[in-house]
Design a protein around this motif. Structure first.
Motif, PDB file in Angstrom:
ATOM      1  N   GLU A 187       0.791  -1.216   0.030  1.00 55.95           N
ATOM      2  CA  GLU A 187       0.029   0.001  -0.045  1.00 55.95           C
ATOM      3  C   GLU A 187       0.977   1.195   0.061  1.00 55.95           C
ATOM      4  O   GLU A 187       2.008   1.111  -0.053  1.00 55.95           O
ATOM      5  CB  GLU A 187      -0.943  -0.123   1.089  1.00 55.95           C
ATOM      6  CG  GLU A 187      -0.280   0.091   2.485  1.00 55.95           C
ATOM      7  CD  GLU A 187      -1.352   0.257   3.591  1.00 55.95           C
ATOM      8  OE1 GLU A 187      -2.516  -0.423   3.500  1.00 55.95           O
ATOM      9  OE2 GLU A 187      -1.183   0.864   4.684  1.00 55.95           O
ATOM     10  N   SER A 188       0.318   2.365   0.040  1.00 52.58           N
ATOM     11  CA  SER A 188       0.941   3.594  -0.108  1.00 52.58           C
ATOM     12  C   SER A 188       1.425   4.123   1.469  1.00 52.58           C
ATOM     13  O   SER A 188       1.172   3.415   2.313  1.00 52.58           O
ATOM     14  CB  SER A 188       0.220   4.873  -0.679  1.00 52.58           C
ATOM     15  OG  SER A 188      -0.725   5.259   0.351  1.00 52.58           O
ATOM     16  N   THR A 189       1.702   5.073   1.709  1.00 54.44           N
ATOM     17  CA  THR A 189       2.265   5.653   3.062  1.00 54.44           C
ATOM     18  C   THR A 189       1.026   5.823   4.219  1.00 54.44           C
ATOM     19  O   THR A 189       1.149   5.389   5.308  1.00 54.44           O
ATOM     20  CB  THR A 189       3.084   7.075   3.239  1.00 54.44           C
ATOM     21  OG1 THR A 189       2.120   7.893   2.798  1.00 54.44           O
ATOM     22  CG2 THR A 189       4.135   6.810   2.080  1.00 54.44           C
ATOM     23  N   ASN A 190      -0.306   5.883   3.545  1.00 52.50           N
ATOM     24  CA  ASN A 190      -1.443   5.859   4.543  1.00 52.50           C
ATOM     25  C   ASN A 190      -2.723   5.370   3.859  1.00 52.50           C
ATOM     26  O   ASN A 190      -3.645   5.672   4.293  1.00 52.50           O
ATOM     27  CB  ASN A 190      -1.583   7.402   5.172  1.00 52.50           C
ATOM     28  CG  ASN A 190      -2.009   8.350   4.154  1.00 52.50           C
ATOM     29  OD1 ASN A 190      -1.998   7.852   2.907  1.00 52.50           O
ATOM     30  ND2 ASN A 190      -2.183   9.457   4.638  1.00 52.50           N
ATOM     31  N   SER A 191      -2.581   4.867   2.695  1.00 51.56           N
ATOM     32  CA  SER A 191      -4.001   4.603   1.610  1.00 51.56           C
ATOM     33  C   SER A 191      -3.518   3.199   1.218  1.00 51.56           C
ATOM     34  O   SER A 191      -2.436   2.886   0.805  1.00 51.56           O
ATOM     35  CB  SER A 191      -4.185   5.583   0.659  1.00 51.56           C
ATOM     36  OG  SER A 191      -3.926   6.816   1.397  1.00 51.56           O
ATOM     37  N   CYS A 192      -4.869   2.635   0.817  1.00 52.15           N
ATOM     38  CA  CYS A 192      -4.641   1.524   0.004  1.00 52.15           C
ATOM     39  C   CYS A 192      -4.811   1.899  -1.491  1.00 52.15           C
ATOM     40  O   CYS A 192      -5.087   2.977  -1.643  1.00 52.15           O
ATOM     41  CB  CYS A 192      -5.971   0.578   0.189  1.00 52.15           C
ATOM     42  SG  CYS A 192      -6.364  -0.244   1.726  1.00 52.15           S
ATOM     43  N   LEU A 201     -11.148  -3.697 -11.521  1.00 53.34           N
ATOM     44  CA  LEU A 201     -10.534  -3.021 -10.293  1.00 53.34           C
ATOM     45  C   LEU A 201      -9.588  -4.179  -9.597  1.00 53.34           C
ATOM     46  O   LEU A 201     -10.186  -5.059  -9.054  1.00 53.34           O
ATOM     47  CB  LEU A 201     -11.634  -2.617  -9.537  1.00 53.34           C
ATOM     48  CG  LEU A 201     -11.395  -1.920  -8.344  1.00 53.34           C
ATOM     49  CD1 LEU A 201     -10.379  -0.580  -8.561  1.00 53.34           C
ATOM     50  CD2 LEU A 201     -12.593  -1.410  -7.249  1.00 53.34           C
ATOM     51  N   VAL A 202      -8.367  -3.853  -9.391  1.00 52.32           N
ATOM     52  CA  VAL A 202      -7.651  -4.687  -8.777  1.00 52.32           C
ATOM     53  C   VAL A 202      -6.893  -4.161  -7.597  1.00 52.32           C
ATOM     54  O   VAL A 202      -6.377  -3.043  -7.696  1.00 52.32           O
ATOM     55  CB  VAL A 202      -6.342  -5.113  -9.943  1.00 52.32           C
ATOM     56  CG1 VAL A 202      -5.443  -6.333  -9.430  1.00 52.32           C
ATOM     57  CG2 VAL A 202      -7.097  -5.473 -11.069  1.00 52.32           C
ATOM     58  N   THR A 203      -6.628  -4.881  -6.581  1.00 52.78           N
ATOM     59  CA  THR A 203      -6.221  -4.428  -5.261  1.00 52.78           C
ATOM     60  C   THR A 203      -5.309  -5.533  -4.472  1.00 52.78           C
ATOM     61  O   THR A 203      -5.836  -6.720  -4.791  1.00 52.78           O
ATOM     62  CB  THR A 203      -7.224  -3.712  -4.338  1.00 52.78           C
ATOM     63  OG1 THR A 203      -6.558  -2.895  -3.411  1.00 52.78           O
ATOM     64  CG2 THR A 203      -8.048  -4.626  -3.774  1.00 52.78           C
ATOM     65  N   PRO A 204      -4.305  -5.313  -3.741  1.00 53.79           N
ATOM     66  CA  PRO A 204      -3.440  -6.404  -3.221  1.00 53.79           C
ATOM     67  C   PRO A 204      -4.422  -7.039  -2.085  1.00 53.79           C
ATOM     68  O   PRO A 204      -5.471  -6.244  -1.440  1.00 53.79           O
ATOM     69  CB  PRO A 204      -2.575  -5.621  -2.625  1.00 53.79           C
ATOM     70  CG  PRO A 204      -2.377  -4.256  -3.265  1.00 53.79           C
ATOM     71  CD  PRO A 204      -3.677  -3.880  -3.829  1.00 53.79           C
ATOM     72  N   PRO A 205      -4.098  -8.288  -1.466  1.00 59.58           N
ATOM     73  CA  PRO A 205      -4.887  -8.834  -0.432  1.00 59.58           C
ATOM     74  C   PRO A 205      -4.405  -8.429   0.774  1.00 59.58           C
ATOM     75  O   PRO A 205      -3.082  -7.878   0.865  1.00 59.58           O
ATOM     76  CB  PRO A 205      -4.604 -10.226  -0.790  1.00 59.58           C
ATOM     77  CG  PRO A 205      -3.309 -10.270  -1.377  1.00 59.58           C
ATOM     78  CD  PRO A 205      -3.182  -8.997  -2.202  1.00 59.58           C
ATOM     79  N   VAL A 206      -5.281  -8.840   1.751  1.00 64.07           N
ATOM     80  CA  VAL A 206      -4.771  -8.146   3.025  1.00 64.07           C
ATOM     81  C   VAL A 206      -3.643  -8.777   3.477  1.00 64.07           C
ATOM     82  O   VAL A 206      -2.688  -8.558   4.343  1.00 64.07           O
ATOM     83  CB  VAL A 206      -6.014  -8.733   4.074  1.00 64.07           C
ATOM     84  CG1 VAL A 206      -5.626  -8.525   5.724  1.00 64.07           C
ATOM     85  CG2 VAL A 206      -7.421  -7.975   3.729  1.00 64.07           C
ATOM     86  N   SER A 207      -3.486 -10.152   3.003  1.00 65.44           N
ATOM     87  CA  SER A 207      -2.109 -10.798   3.295  1.00 65.44           C
ATOM     88  C   SER A 207      -0.898 -10.068   2.992  1.00 65.44           C
ATOM     89  O   SER A 207       0.328 -10.459   3.106  1.00 65.44           O
ATOM     90  CB  SER A 207      -2.100 -12.233   2.852  1.00 65.44           C
ATOM     91  OG  SER A 207      -2.246 -12.066   1.510  1.00 65.44           O
ATOM     92  N   GLY A 209      -0.090  -7.185   3.651  1.00 63.77           N
ATOM     93  CA  GLY A 209       0.529  -6.427   4.684  1.00 63.77           C
ATOM     94  C   GLY A 209      -0.137  -4.815   4.511  1.00 63.77           C
ATOM     95  O   GLY A 209       0.433  -3.879   5.105  1.00 63.77           O
ATOM     96  N   ILE A 210      -1.465  -4.905   4.223  1.00 70.20           N
ATOM     97  CA  ILE A 210      -2.148  -3.776   4.355  1.00 70.20           C
ATOM     98  C   ILE A 210      -3.077  -3.850   5.295  1.00 70.20           C
ATOM     99  O   ILE A 210      -3.369  -4.763   6.061  1.00 70.20           O
ATOM    100  CB  ILE A 210      -3.132  -3.788   2.895  1.00 70.20           C
ATOM    101  CG1 ILE A 210      -4.309  -4.806   2.904  1.00 70.20           C
ATOM    102  CG2 ILE A 210      -2.190  -3.814   1.730  1.00 70.20           C
ATOM    103  CD1 ILE A 210      -5.259  -4.482   2.065  1.00 70.20           C
ATOM    104  N   LEU A 211      -3.563  -2.407   5.781  1.00 66.69           N
ATOM    105  CA  LEU A 211      -4.595  -2.328   6.799  1.00 66.69           C
ATOM    106  C   LEU A 211      -6.038  -2.949   6.199  1.00 66.69           C
ATOM    107  O   LEU A 211      -6.069  -2.665   4.851  1.00 66.69           O
ATOM    108  CB  LEU A 211      -4.927  -0.650   6.869  1.00 66.69           C
ATOM    109  CG  LEU A 211      -6.051  -0.466   7.973  1.00 66.69           C
ATOM    110  CD1 LEU A 211      -5.783  -0.555   9.542  1.00 66.69           C
ATOM    111  CD2 LEU A 211      -6.379   1.202   7.668  1.00 66.69           C
ATOM    112  N   GLU A 212      -6.613  -3.514   6.951  1.00 65.53           N
ATOM    113  CA  GLU A 212      -7.984  -4.045   6.465  1.00 65.53           C
ATOM    114  C   GLU A 212      -8.738  -2.904   6.512  1.00 65.53           C
ATOM    115  O   GLU A 212      -9.835  -2.532   7.111  1.00 65.53           O
ATOM    116  CB  GLU A 212      -8.418  -5.024   7.544  1.00 65.53           C
ATOM    117  CG  GLU A 212      -7.831  -6.190   7.486  1.00 65.53           C
ATOM    118  CD  GLU A 212      -8.301  -7.331   8.259  1.00 65.53           C
ATOM    119  OE1 GLU A 212      -8.227  -8.529   8.130  1.00 65.53           O
ATOM    120  OE2 GLU A 212      -8.862  -6.904   9.725  1.00 65.53           O
TER     121      GLU A 212
END
Length: 314
Positions: A187-192, A201-207, A209-212
């Motif tokens: 993720e970025s410094t404070n955002s997904c 629409l593509v985004t990394p999974p929770v695994s 290392g992102i905030l849920e």
């Protein structure tokens, strides 16, 4: 952010901004022992707190994972929010920060006493064209569950983003993207991070290392259920981000920031792109109560009595 008229809710009272203090020797001040939530308030035909229940659930999860006592009830949290909005005469949109801070003194394992603090910052609705950013990958890696669990919304976790943001700005970028220990996009410094790739629409999974993120979850559901946009939650390579059609960052504080370029490579569509605009338009309609099937995501102002939870009374 503040002036002499700004009021803060702290320990059950509305007090002036300058009076909202904790001791420099407290664990909250020395070691950053705190958890918090950022919550959006939107005005439609009235004020709405957006996905308050989910935010309070996540706050309680953070409290549990930090081994802090569940000292406050949901009614107290909600009461603090509405009282803060009222004290600051905010009748429109706002960003709310609800914090639990360890005020006790000692080493970093101290778990009390606690302070409940709420701040509210008014914000004017704006256009996405004013929020576009350039991204660059940072040399810093994203924290992970084995060291500083990113699913805990705690102040100290944001030092990871601070290092990355300073690194990005030093190299001429507005924002940074971080890779995780496996070398995949986190993720970025404070955002997904979200991107449009071949229409999905593509985004990394929770695994990764992102905030849920509740904002991320909102866009995933709106895309699939409201707009019929295919959704892919999967690992993303660094180079794939630079060949996306569109990309944007999302969180509750800055909402949506469309991405112009990544590592100096312009994305295929001018930011904000058409899919990003469609998603933002739907998000605003949902948050302002214009789409009835999402009304259960909205909490309206009521006279909430701040009753303590059973755990707090023991």
């Amino acid at each position: 952010m503040s002036n002499s008229k700004t009021k803060i809710y702290m320990d059950g009272k509305i007090i002036p901004w300058e009076s909202a203090t904790i001791h420099v020797a407290s664990t909250g001040a020395k070691y950053g022992a705190n958890v918090f939530e950022g919550i959006c308030c939107y005005y439609g035909d009235q004020q709405y707190l957006f996905r308050l229940r989910e935010h309070l659930d996540r706050l309680r999860e953070s409290i549990d994972l930090m081994r802090l006592p569940q000292q406050y009830s949901d009614a107290e949290f909600e009461h603090a929010i509405w009282e803060t909005l009222k004290a600051n005469d905010i009748s429109g949109d706002a960003h709310i920060r609800l914090s639990i801070i360890v005020t006790g003194e000692g080493l970093y394992d101290v778990s009390g006493p606690l302070a409940l603090v709420c701040t509210a910052t008014p914000r004017e609705p704006g256009t996405l064209s004013d929020r576009t950013v350039s991204l660059g990958f940072s040399s810093w890696r994203r924290i992970d569950d084995a060291s500083m669990p990113p699913r805990i919304k705690a102040g100290p976790n944001y030092h990871n983003g601070r290092f990355a943001l300073m690194d990005a700005k030093r190299h001429g970028y507005d924002e940074a993207l971080l890779l995780n220990s496996a070398g995949m996009v986190s993720e970025s410094t404070n955002s997904c991070f979200m991107m449009i790739r071949r229409g999905a629409l593509v985004t990394p999974p929770v695994s990764a290392g992102i905030l849920e993120s509740i904002t991320r979850d909102t866009f995933l559901k709106i895309a699939a259920d409201e707009l019929g946009i295919p959704v892919e939650v999967r690992e993303i390579d660094r180079t794939e981000t630079a060949i996306a059609e569109e990309a944007f960052l999302c969180n509750s504080f800055q909402e949506v920031r469309p991405v112009r370029s990544i590592d100096g490579i312009k994305l295929k569509r001018t930011a904000p792109g058409p899919v990003t605009l469609r998603l933002w338009d739907s998000y605003e309609n949902v948050g302002r109560g214009r789409i009835s099937k999402y009304r259960d995501w909205l909490t309206t102002r009521v006279d909430v009595q701040p009753q303590k939870s059973g755990a707090a009374a023991e």
